[in-house]
Write a protein that holds these residues in place. Sequence first.
Motif, short mmCIF file in Angstrom:
data_model
loop_
_atom_site.label_atom_id
_atom_site.label_comp_id
_atom_site.label_asym_id
_atom_site.label_seq_id
_atom_site.Cartn_x
_atom_site.Cartn_y
_atom_site.Cartn_z
N ALA A 129 15.24 -61.09 27.17
CA ALA A 129 14.95 -59.91 27.15
C ALA A 129 15.60 -59.50 28.91
O ALA A 129 16.08 -57.94 28.77
N LEU A 130 15.81 -60.38 29.55
CA LEU A 130 16.15 -59.83 30.96
C LEU A 130 17.72 -59.59 30.74
O LEU A 130 18.41 -58.92 31.36
N ALA A 131 18.52 -60.44 29.95
CA ALA A 131 19.92 -60.07 29.56
C ALA A 131 20.03 -58.75 28.82
O ALA A 131 20.94 -58.07 29.17
N ARG A 132 18.98 -58.46 27.85
CA ARG A 132 18.94 -56.95 27.47
C ARG A 132 19.05 -55.80 28.52
O ARG A 132 19.82 -54.89 28.67
N LEU A 133 18.16 -56.12 29.47
CA LEU A 133 18.01 -55.17 30.35
C LEU A 133 19.50 -55.26 31.40
O LEU A 133 19.62 -54.02 31.79
N ARG A 134 19.87 -56.06 31.83
CA ARG A 134 20.88 -56.25 32.44
C ARG A 134 22.21 -55.30 31.87
O ARG A 134 22.79 -54.81 32.61
N SER A 135 22.36 -55.76 30.68
CA SER A 135 23.44 -54.89 29.92
C SER A 135 23.04 -53.32 29.86
O SER A 135 23.96 -52.68 30.28
N PHE A 136 21.94 -52.94 29.79
CA PHE A 136 21.57 -51.76 29.92
C PHE A 136 21.85 -51.03 31.33
O PHE A 136 22.44 -49.89 31.30
N VAL A 137 21.30 -51.78 32.34
CA VAL A 137 21.67 -51.23 33.73
C VAL A 137 23.22 -51.15 34.00
O VAL A 137 23.40 -50.25 34.64
N ALA A 149 20.25 -43.86 20.35
CA ALA A 149 19.13 -43.35 21.19
C ALA A 149 19.29 -44.09 22.64
O ALA A 149 19.06 -43.54 23.46
N VAL A 150 19.69 -45.41 22.80
CA VAL A 150 20.08 -46.05 24.00
C VAL A 150 20.94 -45.31 24.74
O VAL A 150 21.00 -45.26 26.13
N ARG A 151 22.16 -44.91 24.38
CA ARG A 151 23.42 -44.09 24.96
C ARG A 151 22.62 -43.03 25.61
O ARG A 151 22.89 -42.51 26.62
N ARG A 152 21.97 -42.11 24.59
CA ARG A 152 21.28 -41.00 25.29
C ARG A 152 20.31 -41.52 26.42
O ARG A 152 20.43 -40.46 27.43
N LEU A 153 19.51 -42.31 26.31
CA LEU A 153 18.55 -42.89 27.57
C LEU A 153 19.57 -43.24 28.57
O LEU A 153 19.05 -42.91 29.73
N ARG A 154 20.62 -43.90 28.26
CA ARG A 154 21.51 -44.28 29.33
C ARG A 154 21.87 -43.10 30.13
O ARG A 154 22.16 -42.92 31.65
N GLU A 155 22.54 -42.10 29.57
CA GLU A 155 22.95 -40.79 30.06
C GLU A 155 21.98 -40.17 31.01
O GLU A 155 22.13 -39.58 31.98
N HIS A 156 20.93 -40.16 30.28
CA HIS A 156 19.47 -39.46 30.87
C HIS A 156 19.18 -40.31 32.32
O HIS A 156 18.96 -39.44 33.42
N VAL A 157 19.11 -41.56 32.27
CA VAL A 157 18.55 -42.27 33.48
C VAL A 157 19.84 -42.16 34.71
O VAL A 157 19.26 -41.97 35.82
N VAL A 158 20.94 -41.93 34.11
CA VAL A 158 22.14 -41.87 35.20
C VAL A 158 21.85 -40.53 35.96
O VAL A 158 22.12 -40.48 37.27
N ARG A 159 21.43 -39.48 35.19
CA ARG A 159 21.18 -38.29 35.68
C ARG A 159 19.86 -38.36 36.68
O ARG A 159 19.88 -37.74 37.51
N CYS A 282 12.99 -48.49 18.31
CA CYS A 282 12.08 -47.53 17.63
C CYS A 282 12.71 -45.92 17.66
O CYS A 282 12.31 -45.36 16.85
N GLY A 283 13.68 -45.76 18.38
CA GLY A 283 14.49 -44.45 18.38
C GLY A 283 14.18 -43.54 19.66
O GLY A 283 13.24 -44.08 20.36
N TRP A 284 14.69 -42.50 19.58
CA TRP A 284 14.39 -41.66 20.69
C TRP A 284 13.17 -40.86 20.61
O TRP A 284 12.40 -40.51 19.41
N SER A 285 12.47 -40.80 21.67
CA SER A 285 11.28 -40.10 21.84
C SER A 285 11.19 -39.08 23.21
O SER A 285 11.76 -39.81 24.30
N ASP A 286 10.74 -37.90 23.09
CA ASP A 286 10.60 -37.13 24.47
C ASP A 286 9.85 -37.76 25.49
O ASP A 286 9.84 -37.72 26.77
N GLU A 287 8.92 -38.73 25.18
CA GLU A 287 7.96 -39.53 25.92
C GLU A 287 8.79 -40.27 27.01
O GLU A 287 8.33 -40.88 28.08
N LEU A 288 10.16 -40.62 26.65
CA LEU A 288 10.86 -41.56 27.42
C LEU A 288 11.44 -40.99 28.83
O LEU A 288 11.66 -41.47 29.57
N THR A 289 11.56 -39.38 28.79
CA THR A 289 11.80 -38.82 29.99
C THR A 289 10.67 -39.12 30.91
O THR A 289 10.79 -38.83 32.10
N ASP A 290 9.26 -39.00 30.47
CA ASP A 290 8.17 -39.40 31.11
C ASP A 290 8.33 -40.58 31.62
O ASP A 290 8.25 -40.90 33.02
N TYR A 291 8.94 -41.63 30.91
CA TYR A 291 8.90 -43.06 31.73
C TYR A 291 10.17 -43.10 32.93
O TYR A 291 9.87 -43.69 33.73
#
Length: 313
Positions: A129-137, A149-159, A282-291
């Motif tokens: 689990a920690l290895a997955r997070l480290r790769s994402f960060v 969806a992970v690429r989209r999330l990554r782009e969003h968190v960078v911004r 699970c895929g993209w959800s607009d709730e991810l922006t709240d997170y």
Amino acid sequence: MTAAIGRPVTPAPAPAQPVAEYGTGLQVTRVTRTADGRYEWWHGPGSDRAEPLTAPFVSYVPRGACLATARPAGDGLAHLADGPYSAAAWLRDARPRARLLVAHALAAAGAALRELHATDAPTADVPPALARLRSFVEGQGRPDAPEPAVRRLREHVVRAWGPARLERLRAWCAELTAPGETVLVHGFASLGALVPPLHRGPVALLTGEDLGAGPPELDLGWLLGDLAELAWAVPVFGDGGSGPDLPGVLLDAYGPGVDRERAARAAVLRIALHMRDFAAYCGWSDELTDYTAFIADLIDEEGRRAVPGGATP
């Protein structure tokens, strides 16, 4: 997108009617009542996972604690417990008894983790689990799936987070994966893996696949992060009223010597991983922006709200 929730799935037929079944692209869960009145919790690979589940190092887990180790079952792992519902599910129940039941389970988990952490790790491997997070960060993707969806999330968190917050998360991941004085850690000590007994019997903390090496605060932070996330996301849980202070129950049961600042940072990483895994499996959800907004606040306060006496939401 609250803890331990996935989309319903239909795994292979089971010999008995399941009490519950749910899952994501990473993992599916099926709970079945056994002939002697207990419950088998079976975890198998989800649709985005080609390899079976394995449980390394289970022989190193101390016996007698509430750590319920796994046995191979098909392409998954099976655990025995005395309840069909996790602590995460019980905390969506508004009855005061439910919160007391979870407090009892967290106390048992704290004592069991203390016993587990007295064991030298037979490996230097970082929990998956920690290895997955480290790769994402760090901006790395999985080689076996495109994960749009992970690429989209990554782009969003960078911004949304900016470079300073991302650098903080990188440093916290490095802190929890650095070689040195490490112990055998559960690796995914979540409310979804913590099973209180329905009537009588011991508490079960389902243990196996995610075992690895790390500091004790990794496991404590994972549970504290789940509690902080539920307090934010689920109104019935956040309004704890006069019920027990669940983070305090966990830490008191674990005992002295905890680096609470490190545990608070680990709690932030737990919530960030849940956000990442939801996008991946699970895929993209607009709730991810709240997170992302919620996690930005947690990064700024270094997760203090997750520990007793810390900042409040």
